[in-house]
Design a protein around this motif. Structure first.
Motif, PDB file in Angstrom:
ATOM      1  N   LEU A  35      29.892  67.992  45.040  1.00 47.72           N
ATOM      2  CA  LEU A  35      30.410  68.578  46.341  1.00 47.72           C
ATOM      3  C   LEU A  35      29.902  67.750  47.440  1.00 47.72           C
ATOM      4  CD1 LEU A  35      32.320  70.438  47.579  1.00 47.72           C
ATOM      5  CD2 LEU A  35      30.137  72.120  47.554  1.00 47.72           C
ATOM      6  N   ILE A  36      28.416  67.369  47.394  1.00 49.57           N
ATOM      7  CA  ILE A  36      27.761  66.447  48.239  1.00 49.57           C
ATOM      8  C   ILE A  36      27.035  65.515  47.372  1.00 49.57           C
ATOM      9  CG2 ILE A  36      26.202  66.130  50.108  1.00 49.57           C
ATOM     10  CD1 ILE A  36      26.764  69.001  51.080  1.00 49.57           C
ATOM     11  N   PRO A  37      27.714  64.483  46.971  1.00 48.12           N
ATOM     12  CA  PRO A  37      27.023  63.614  45.869  1.00 48.12           C
ATOM     13  C   PRO A  37      25.667  63.145  46.459  1.00 48.12           C
ATOM     14  CG  PRO A  37      29.193  62.749  46.080  1.00 48.12           C
ATOM     15  CD  PRO A  37      29.105  64.088  47.345  1.00 48.12           C
ATOM     16  N   VAL A  38      24.966  62.562  45.638  1.00 51.11           N
ATOM     17  CA  VAL A  38      23.544  62.082  45.921  1.00 51.11           C
ATOM     18  C   VAL A  38      23.169  61.130  46.794  1.00 51.11           C
ATOM     19  CG1 VAL A  38      23.241  60.283  44.064  1.00 51.11           C
ATOM     20  CG2 VAL A  38      21.220  61.728  44.616  1.00 51.11           C
ATOM     21  N   ALA A  39      24.337  60.490  47.349  1.00 48.05           N
ATOM     22  CA  ALA A  39      24.507  59.557  48.467  1.00 48.05           C
ATOM     23  C   ALA A  39      24.073  60.277  49.730  1.00 48.05           C
ATOM     24  CB  ALA A  39      25.513  58.661  48.661  1.00 48.05           C
ATOM     25  N   SER A  69      22.154  68.320  50.865  1.00 45.98           N
ATOM     26  CA  SER A  69      22.818  68.248  52.075  1.00 45.98           C
ATOM     27  C   SER A  69      23.336  66.850  52.300  1.00 45.98           C
ATOM     28  CB  SER A  69      22.107  69.281  53.129  1.00 45.98           C
ATOM     29  OG  SER A  69      22.879  69.371  54.034  1.00 45.98           O
ATOM     30  N   THR A  70      23.415  66.678  53.613  1.00 49.74           N
ATOM     31  CA  THR A  70      23.845  65.600  54.159  1.00 49.74           C
ATOM     32  C   THR A  70      23.731  65.165  55.450  1.00 49.74           C
ATOM     33  OG1 THR A  70      25.844  63.683  54.445  1.00 49.74           O
ATOM     34  CG2 THR A  70      26.381  66.378  54.180  1.00 49.74           C
ATOM     35  N   PRO A  71      23.524  64.005  56.324  1.00 51.54           N
ATOM     36  CA  PRO A  71      23.547  63.916  57.716  1.00 51.54           C
ATOM     37  C   PRO A  71      24.949  64.014  58.320  1.00 51.54           C
ATOM     38  CG  PRO A  71      23.063  61.654  56.721  1.00 51.54           C
ATOM     39  CD  PRO A  71      23.389  62.829  55.657  1.00 51.54           C
ATOM     40  N   GLY A  72      26.229  64.077  57.689  1.00 51.19           N
ATOM     41  CA  GLY A  72      27.324  64.173  58.098  1.00 51.19           C
ATOM     42  C   GLY A  72      28.355  64.272  57.132  1.00 51.19           C
ATOM     43  N   PRO A  73      29.726  64.911  57.475  1.00 52.95           N
ATOM     44  CA  PRO A  73      30.511  65.203  56.483  1.00 52.95           C
ATOM     45  C   PRO A  73      31.306  63.999  55.901  1.00 52.95           C
ATOM     46  CG  PRO A  73      31.224  65.617  58.811  1.00 52.95           C
ATOM     47  CD  PRO A  73      29.963  65.115  58.892  1.00 52.95           C
ATOM     48  N   SER A  74      31.039  62.729  56.654  1.00 49.98           N
ATOM     49  CA  SER A  74      32.001  61.594  55.879  1.00 49.98           C
ATOM     50  C   SER A  74      30.852  60.755  55.186  1.00 49.98           C
ATOM     51  CB  SER A  74      32.526  60.775  56.872  1.00 49.98           C
ATOM     52  OG  SER A  74      31.658  60.447  57.971  1.00 49.98           O
ATOM     53  N   VAL A  75      29.577  60.888  55.142  1.00 48.54           N
ATOM     54  CA  VAL A  75      28.846  60.195  54.449  1.00 48.54           C
ATOM     55  C   VAL A  75      28.590  60.159  53.262  1.00 48.54           C
ATOM     56  CG1 VAL A  75      26.226  59.873  54.067  1.00 48.54           C
ATOM     57  CG2 VAL A  75      27.027  60.539  56.287  1.00 48.54           C
ATOM     58  N   ALA A  76      29.001  61.334  52.422  1.00 48.37           N
ATOM     59  CA  ALA A  76      28.941  61.370  50.898  1.00 48.37           C
ATOM     60  C   ALA A  76      30.270  62.371  50.522  1.00 48.37           C
ATOM     61  CB  ALA A  76      27.659  61.921  50.279  1.00 48.37           C
TER      62      ALA A  76
END
Length: 281
Positions: free
Chosen positions: A235-239, A133-140
């Motif tokens: 889809l959600i890179p490791v970044a 997952s990610t903290p925001g749609p533009s983060v990764a």
């Protein structure tokens, strides 16, 4: 057995595994995915480690309430709901289960919901596990190929949907592990027969895009946290996983070479061990 609970003004469908006296563990699934995407065997493995496991359908997925009247959101239009609402659904489900608090595990959009739950309802989350997952749609941002899959036109008809599922997971799945075409087709068939609503997935996606970035708010999260992420996720890179772990104080990050945007069976023992280590500390 699937049960429905009236929560937050809607119905949420859920299933449970393990002893009711076990540590409460809530599994939150991702975009357009139904509770069956948390494989029964995976749920049983968690139950064997002393968890009372509940998997459920988010709104607009599976057997939970669908917002059909809203149709497909127009580009740039206000979404019919946000991740805040999905997190509030989750907290209300915990009320229906009689759980004052729970260990919460979310995958992909489910990770975003779990993060939002920990922000909005901090007393309800014992531990937080955020997977791919990610903290925001533009983060990764996704790769071009993964974005094309995500935004592609939904297939029509059962057989076409099954074939599209194989093509999708061929792009976003784990390149380090063999792709099981028959299992993908079988799971896609189960999901299609249970509920097929591409417009619901579009509404969930609109909720993600309309909910903004959680990075600053995640600094408020004080519970033990674990972040699991594939190093080959297109889809959600490791970044995205690294950003999530960096945003939550004290979070532990575990990354997996060759893992994409799925949950390879070969890694289930590791996932279960990591989650259990967190929930039993």
């Amino acid at each position: 057995m699937t049960t429905r609970a009236a929560v937050n003004g809607i119905d949420i469908a859920y299933e449970s595994f393990g002893s009711p006296t076990g540590r409460p563990l809530l599994l939150v699934m991702g975009l357009g995915a139904q509770l069956i995407q948390w494989d029964e065997e995976f749920c049983e493995l968690l139950a064997e480690q002393g968890h009372h496991v509940v998997r459920f359908d988010n709104r607009d997925a599976g057997l939970s309430t669908h917002f059909h009247d809203h149709g497909v959101p127009a580009m740039g239009a206000a979404p019919p709901y946000l991740l805040d609402d999905l997190a509030d659904d989750t907290a209300a489900l915990m009320d229906a289960l009689g759980w004052p608090a729970a260990h919460v595990v979310g995958a992909s959009m489910g990770g975003m919901i779990a993060q939002t739950l920990a922000i909005r309802h901090p007393g309800r989350v014992l531990t937080l596990t955020s997977i791919m997952s990610t903290p925001g749609p533009s983060v990764a941002p996704p790769t071009e190929a993964a974005a094309a899959v995500l935004m592609g036109r939904p297939a029509e008809g059962r057989e076409a949907v099954l074939e599209q599922a194989v093509r999708t997971w061929s792009v976003i799945g784990s390149p380090g592990y063999e792709l099981d075409h028959e299992r993908i087709r079988a799971m896609a068939g189960l999901a299609y027969d249970r509920c097929f609503d591409p417009a619901g997935t579009a509404r969930q996606l609109a909720a993600i895009m309309g909910s903004g970035d959680r990075t600053a708010l995640l600094a408020q999260v004080k519970v033990p946290a674990l972040v699991l992420h594939g190093e080959a996720d297109p889809l959600i890179p490791v970044a995205g996983g690294r950003a999530t772990a960096a945003a939550i104080p004290g979070a532990r990050l575990v990354t997996y070479p060759g893992m994409g945007h799925d949950l390879p069976r070969e890694l289930w023992p590791s996932f279960v061990a990591e989650i259990t280590k967190l929930t039993s500390a």
